[in-house]
Enzyme design. Structure first.
Site, PDB file in Angstrom:
ATOM      1  N   ASP A 142     -28.532  31.560  -0.787  1.00 10.82           N
ATOM      2  CA  ASP A 142     -29.741  31.081  -0.453  1.00 10.82           C
ATOM      3  C   ASP A 142     -29.916  30.157   0.546  1.00 10.82           C
ATOM      4  O   ASP A 142     -29.169  29.204   0.703  1.00 10.82           O
ATOM      5  CB  ASP A 142     -30.553  30.489  -1.614  1.00 10.82           C
ATOM      6  CG  ASP A 142     -30.482  31.380  -3.065  1.00 10.82           C
ATOM      7  OD1 ASP A 142     -29.988  32.569  -2.841  1.00 10.82           O
ATOM      8  OD2 ASP A 142     -30.927  31.022  -3.990  1.00 10.82           O
ATOM      9  N   HIS A 197     -21.210  32.715  -1.527  1.00 10.14           N
ATOM     10  CA  HIS A 197     -20.509  33.895  -1.786  1.00 10.14           C
ATOM     11  C   HIS A 197     -19.934  34.837  -0.846  1.00 10.14           C
ATOM     12  O   HIS A 197     -20.347  34.541   0.280  1.00 10.14           O
ATOM     13  CB  HIS A 197     -21.325  34.880  -2.557  1.00 10.14           C
ATOM     14  CG  HIS A 197     -22.071  34.315  -4.044  1.00 10.14           C
ATOM     15  ND1 HIS A 197     -21.662  34.453  -5.275  1.00 10.14           N
ATOM     16  CD2 HIS A 197     -22.696  33.069  -3.925  1.00 10.14           C
ATOM     17  CE1 HIS A 197     -22.328  33.982  -6.060  1.00 10.14           C
ATOM     18  NE2 HIS A 197     -22.942  33.077  -5.281  1.00 10.14           N
ATOM     19  N   SER A 283     -26.352  21.996   3.759  1.00 11.86           N
ATOM     20  CA  SER A 283     -25.021  22.261   4.560  1.00 11.86           C
ATOM     21  C   SER A 283     -25.283  23.642   5.460  1.00 11.86           C
ATOM     22  O   SER A 283     -26.584  23.940   5.183  1.00 11.86           O
ATOM     23  CB  SER A 283     -24.204  22.555   3.280  1.00 11.86           C
ATOM     24  OG  SER A 283     -24.145  21.832   2.232  1.00 11.86           O
TER      25      SER A 283
END
Length: 322
Positions: A142, A197, A283
């Site tokens: 996300d 992911h 990040s």
């Protein structure tokens, strides 16, 4: 002699007063950070955690001095990360959820032991729809995306600066491989889901870790110096994919990111499967593709050309194999 001593004291006092005034003087307000919400196609303004403080650090001479002396250092991020691991930090969770309107129905229910425990929260099965098409690259998390089809000829975020792959990878032969390739940058703000992911499947190379600083990766900071990406702590692996060639996936630390944790095991990447997570802080993830391997989604390219990030969710379609 007494007069000289008095003058010296006056000078020191005047210097202190000047620095105090300079520290609090608002030279200008930060420009709002606007992005496109992909789900609605609306342009929105990001609510920035400690935005005024960030602007002061990167735009005020005293703030910049503080940044270089303390904030960018590893010990500052480690210190703050440890604070977020303490049981008392749970009191920060509820106000944070309210402030950023986080939909907790997407996440597995549990009693969090610390703010960091909440920060690395896990999704419920099925909370994100993963595009399983064999020719499809998915978003690794996300966040907000900037996308560049050919980084050799396109400026990267800040006009006048290009992404220096030699400095970023610290591997000249590898930098040449991706020099004319495609780049996708996913920026995670503190309010985002902070697990990442695999965007494609394939065989994994050994992890490369590069030591560095902990500058913020928020646009407020990046507007001042794009070289932040080449100075921050980062890690990368290469996913050898039959459809997409060798895809480089890099995780980048930032101010107050306690650590980057690689949770996957083995030497195989499965598209959509968790690769790891960031502890507290904003990040970024950078994906690099060799020239001619992918077509990035048109809306991501268009928004990037208009200097707008695009908000996406993990598992969304972001590119296809050529």
């Amino acid at each position: 002699m007494k007069g000289i001593h008095t003058e010296k004291k006056r000078f020191i006092l005047a210097l202190i007063i000047f620095l105090v005034v300079l520290a609090f003087y608002p030279f200008q307000k930060p420009r709002p950070i606007r992005y496109v919400d992909r789900a609605t196609a609306q342009i929105k303004t990001e609510q920035v955690e400690a935005g005024g403080w960030l602007f002061w650090l990167y735009n005020n001479p005293v703030g910049e001095l503080s940044l270089q002396a303390v904030i960018k250092r590893k010990f500052a991020s480690e210190w703050y990360g440890k604070r977020m691991d303490k049981p008392g930090s749970v009191s920060k969770i509820a106000p944070f959820i309210r402030k950023y309107h986080i939909n907790m129905n997407d996440f597995q229910k549990k009693d969090y032991k610390s703010f960091n425990d909440f920060f690395i929260r896990e999704l419920k099965p099925g909370a994100r729809e993963i595009d399983t098409g064999k020719n499809v690259v998915i978003s690794p998390g996300d966040g907000k995306i900037l996308a560049y089809e050919d980084i050799e000829y396109q400026n990267f975020i800040v006009k006048g600066y290009r992404m220096n792959l030699h400095n970023f990878l610290r591997n000249d032969s590898l930098a040449r491989v991706y020099a004319a390739g495609s780049l996708i940058l996913l920026r995670l703000s503190p309010a985002d889901y902070h697990r990442f992911h695999f965007p494609v499947g394939g065989k994994l190379s050994p992890m490369v870790k590069i030591k560095g600083d902990y500058y913020s990766v928020n646009p407020i900071a990046l507007r001042q110096d794009i070289r932040i990406f080449c100075e921050n702590k980062r890690e990368y692996q290469i996913i050898a994919s039959k459809k997409f060639g060798n895809v480089l996936m890099s995780e980048i630390g930032a101010t107050f990111v306690g650590s980057i944790v690689q949770s996957h095991r083995g030497d195989t990447a499965v598209k959509g499967r968790e690769a790891g997570y960031f502890k507290f802080g904003g990040s970024s993830i950078i994906l690099l593709f060799r020239k001619g391997k992918i077509n990035i989604d048109a809306d991501l390219l268009r928004n990037t050309r208009n200097h707008l990030e695009t908000q996406v969710l993990m598992g969304e379609h972001i590119a296809v194999a050529k």
